[in-house]
Design a protein around this motif. Structure first.
Motif, PDB file in Angstrom:
ATOM      1  N   ILE A 135     -10.872  49.882  24.115  1.00  0.00           N
ATOM      2  CA  ILE A 135     -11.601  49.624  25.359  1.00  0.00           C
ATOM      3  C   ILE A 135     -11.345  48.178  25.769  1.00  0.00           C
ATOM      4  O   ILE A 135     -11.679  47.242  25.046  1.00  0.00           O
ATOM      5  CB  ILE A 135     -13.121  49.852  25.196  1.00  0.00           C
ATOM      6  N   LEU A 136     -10.712  48.025  26.940  1.00  0.00           N
ATOM      7  CA  LEU A 136     -10.463  46.709  27.515  1.00  0.00           C
ATOM      8  C   LEU A 136     -11.450  46.533  28.658  1.00  0.00           C
ATOM      9  O   LEU A 136     -11.635  47.443  29.465  1.00  0.00           O
ATOM     10  CB  LEU A 136      -9.021  46.640  28.046  1.00  0.00           C
ATOM     11  N   ARG A 137     -12.097  45.378  28.721  1.00  0.00           N
ATOM     12  CA  ARG A 137     -12.997  45.155  29.860  1.00  0.00           C
ATOM     13  C   ARG A 137     -12.763  43.776  30.450  1.00  0.00           C
ATOM     14  O   ARG A 137     -12.512  42.806  29.737  1.00  0.00           O
ATOM     15  CB  ARG A 137     -14.457  45.370  29.475  1.00  0.00           C
ATOM     16  N   ARG A 138     -12.814  43.724  31.794  1.00  0.00           N
ATOM     17  CA  ARG A 138     -12.602  42.484  32.526  1.00  0.00           C
ATOM     18  C   ARG A 138     -13.678  42.366  33.602  1.00  0.00           C
ATOM     19  O   ARG A 138     -14.168  43.375  34.126  1.00  0.00           O
ATOM     20  CB  ARG A 138     -11.243  42.480  33.240  1.00  0.00           C
ATOM     21  N   HIS A 139     -14.026  41.149  33.936  1.00  0.00           N
ATOM     22  CA  HIS A 139     -14.993  40.938  35.018  1.00  0.00           C
ATOM     23  C   HIS A 139     -14.305  41.183  36.354  1.00  0.00           C
ATOM     24  O   HIS A 139     -13.120  40.878  36.517  1.00  0.00           O
ATOM     25  CB  HIS A 139     -15.550  39.517  34.976  1.00  0.00           C
ATOM     26  N   THR A 140     -15.025  41.761  37.327  1.00  0.00           N
ATOM     27  CA  THR A 140     -14.428  42.017  38.644  1.00  0.00           C
ATOM     28  C   THR A 140     -14.078  40.712  39.356  1.00  0.00           C
ATOM     29  O   THR A 140     -13.125  40.660  40.125  1.00  0.00           O
ATOM     30  CB  THR A 140     -15.385  42.841  39.535  1.00  0.00           C
ATOM     31  N   ASP A 141     -14.849  39.661  39.079  1.00  0.00           N
ATOM     32  CA  ASP A 141     -14.532  38.329  39.598  1.00  0.00           C
ATOM     33  C   ASP A 141     -13.547  37.692  38.626  1.00  0.00           C
ATOM     34  O   ASP A 141     -13.898  37.372  37.484  1.00  0.00           O
ATOM     35  CB  ASP A 141     -15.809  37.496  39.711  1.00  0.00           C
TER      36      ASP A 141
END
Length: 696
Positions: free
Chosen positions: A488-494
């Motif tokens: 699971i890779l997660r990034r902030h939308t900003d």
């Protein structure tokens, strides 16, 4: 494909959402298209008109995002009009997701090289959309109105073409045949003039009228022309003109918006281009008015001509002529004579172009979708306004006057109008698309699996946007020791903000049976996974050492257990995002999960793909051969899992189950009912109860 709704709130947007659309007050309601024409007109028919109004009434911006193998991504406002086109996308787009705050667009692409595929994750900045959201919403709303009106005009014209019947060409074809077969040198026009003036027809003309046209045929032709022309006239007045005037209104409003350069120039809205579009709509309205004049003139001409010819043919047969039909004034004779002079001239050039010598019927040429000039353009000789314009160099080039195309068909002017409007509305899509810059690129893995494109649609990777926490999530698998491990890779939308535990791998350890408290330990490979809702991921696992028919598991994975704040520091990625992730498996932190509930053994099914929907509280599992589907309700309060002995007991007792049955495609069900014996044993699929079924 991804469809998102904007969740950003602001005072400007709220006032816009609450404001009543002025067009509803100023414009008359578009009449619904008649039902008795083509199926396409059903879109704007009586029963569907409310759906269109509802669609156009949805003021909160929602965007459909499309990507494929063509090297670009397109964004459609309200799913109808393109507001952005992002070019330069390498490879095939496998997944995409536009964040609901409009700050970034996540994309997963696959580039095939030498028998294998490189899969990468990109994040594009969409700051222009975010910064000018109120303006984008207003502009998109106008674009959608314009798009719907163009479709409405197109369908109105289609109905007009269908109202025009081939029978109306009968007069032209019969007269052409008459020219080819007659032996005398007298022209057709002279033949009819002789009949008009002296009441006597030559033997050849009499044969044409009595044997080919016939009294009955003439009557039918007259009725067809009157009915057809009346229908076309009504469609022009009530549909084509009202649609064009509404289009002119919305384009004029768009021009007003474009004049506010501070707000709309950065989005690529061009006032000069919109002015050209307004001019093109004006030309279309002029051409529609010209068609109305031609219809009106033709109806009068044909009525007088057929009335005279009908009486003449009755006299030839020595039938009784009613006194009211027999009356013909000098004015009527002059009217018919002018009609014969204008319409019954033989034209060899026309024969070379169209295979006929005559163009008595003048309406059909306006409805032909051709680039050719009109066969019989309107006669502008003696038109004082037309002569005045031609002699005035200032007025001829004036932007205040709509250009007139006297030699072109209505279809031609309509196509020209559509092309100019498309060009004018294309610029914002190009400008907004070019503003979307790639900010992040993470090479994920190299995939050597050879799968067809159909199966690729169901497969990893999977993107998800958490609207509450403004995070992009990416689910994908990495091959390690012959097993597919879920990451699971997660990034902030900003893009300017970072997030902890940006990359984590999940290992599935053990599953405890609730009834017997026995623990199932094995080696599991992840086949597929999708987000069920913001807090949960639905996973299909394969037990690599389990026996066939009992080796697939359906699992609900809570993210609260994956991202545990107490030990988050222990699960930080220590590698680099510039190198392919499958080459640094050891650097990816792995959390082993143990389940005491929220899992289900999938029996007698080679489950391969999963789709979940937390809003509908349903999950679907698809078999590896794409022929079996099982649908599971996920909101039942009982425990999911059952041990092996309880599975066998319930199967033997054939107790009622919560999920009714396995779902097949329609074609398979029909084939099965038609006779399963005709198929090979391995292809026959039975509809069966699921014992036991998935609880929640």
């Amino acid at each position: 494909m991804h469809w998102m709704e904007v969740t950003v709130e602001s005072s400007v947007l709220t006032s816009f959402y609450n404001a009543e659309d002025e067009s509803n007050l100023l414009l008359p309601k578009l009449p619904t298209l008649p039902k008795n024409y083509s199926n396409t007109s059903k879109i704007f028919s009586e029963e569907n008109s409310d759906e269109i109004i509802k669609l156009l009434g949805d003021v909160r911006l929602n965007i459909l995002v499309l990507g494929g193998s063509s090297g670009f991504i397109e964004l459609y406002a309200y799913g109808m009009f393109k507001i952005a086109r992002v070019t330069g996308i390498a490879g095939t787009c496998l997944a995409l997701c536009l964040s609901s705050d409009l700050k970034s667009l996540s994309v997963v692409t696959e580039v095939s090289t030498s028998g294998a595929s490189e899969v990468s994750y990109f994040q594009l900045e969409t700051n222009l959309l975010y910064s000018f959201l109120p303006e984008v919403t207003r502009m998109a709303r106008k674009f959608t109105h314009i798009s719907a009106l163009l479709q409405y005009i197109n369908l109105s014209l289609t109905c007009m073409c269908e109202a025009w019947e081939e029978i109306l060409m009968q007069m032209d074809s019969r007269l052409t045949k008459f020219v080819q077969e007659k032996t005398t040198t007298t022209s057709v026009q002279d033949e009819f003039m002789h009949l008009l003036l002296w009441g006597k027809a030559s033997a050849e003309l009499q044969t044409l009228l009595m044997n080919q046209l016939t009294v009955k045929g003439l009557k039918k032709l007259g009725q067809s022309i009157e009915s057809s022309y009346s229908s076309i006239q009504k469609l022009v007045i009530s549909h084509l003109q009202s649609g064009s005037e509404s289009l002119l209104y919305h384009l004029s409003e768009l021009k007003g918006m474009a004049s506010w350069k501070q707000k709309y120039e950065p989005l690529g809205l061009d006032a000069a281009g919109i002015e050209d579009a307004i001019t093109a709509v004006g030309s279309f309205i002029l051409k529609a008015n010209e068609l109305l004049q031609v219809i009106d003139s033709s109806m009068k001409n044909f009525k007088a001509f057929f009335r005279w010819l009908y009486v003449a043919m009755l006299r030839m047969t020595e039938d009784h002529v009613l006194p009211e039909l027999n009356k013909m004034t000098q004015k009527d004779i002059t009217f018919v004579a002018e009609f014969l002079t204008e319409h019954f001239n033989e034209a060899p050039d026309l024969y070379n172009r169209k295979g006929k010598y005559f163009n008595v019927e003048r309406v059909g040429q306006y409805l032909k979708d051709e680039d050719d000039d009109l066969v019989s353009p309107p006669n502008t000789e003696g038109n004082q306004w037309y002569d005045f314009l031609q002699n005035s160099s200032h007025l001829k080039e004036s932007p205040l006057l709509f250009p007139y195309y006297p030699r072109k068909s209505l279809h031609f002017v309509k196509r020209r109008m559509e092309n100019i409007i498309d060009q004018c509305l294309q610029k914002p899509a190009d400008v907004i698309g070019k503003s979307m810059n790639q900010a992040i690129c993470i090479p994920l893995y190299r995939d050597t699996r050879s799968e067809d494109s159909t199966r690729r649609l169901f497969k990893f990777p999977f993107l998800w946007n958490n609207k509450t926490s403004n995070l992009h999530y990416l689910l994908f698998t990495i091959l390690e020791d012959s097993l597919y491990k879920m990451c699971i890779l997660r990034r902030h939308t900003d893009i300017s903000q970072s997030v902890s535990n940006g990359l984590i791998a999940i290992k599935f350890g053990s599953f405890t049976y609730a009834t017997t408290e026995k623990v199932r330990r094995s080696i599991y490979s992840c086949l597929d996974a999708q987000f069920y809702d913001d807090e949960t991921v639905t996973v299909v696992l394969k037990d690599t050492v389990g026996r066939e028919g009992r080796d697939r598991l359906l699992v609900q994975l809570p993210l609260s257990l994956v991202y545990n704040s107490e030990d988050s520091a222990e699960y930080q990625f220590t590698g680099t995002y510039s190198t392919r992730l499958d080459e640094q498996c050891s650097a990816i932190p792995t959390r082993t999960m143990h389940f005491e509930k929220h899992w289900r053994l999938l029996e007698s099914m080679k489950a391969q793909y999963v789709a979940g929907n937390g809003f509908r509280k349903v999950s679907c599992v698809l078999s590896s051969n794409l022929r079996h589907v099982r649908v599971f309700e996920m909101d039942i309060d009982d425990e999911w899992e059952l041990d092996e002995s309880s599975d066998e007991e319930e199967e033997a007792s054939n107790k009622p189950v919560k999920i009714k049955e396995e779902v097949l495609s329609e074609s398979e069900t029909e084939n099965q009912q038609a006779g399963a014996a005709a198929f090979a044993p391995e292809i026959v699929i039975k509809v069966e109860k699921l014992d036991p079924e998935l609880d929640s």
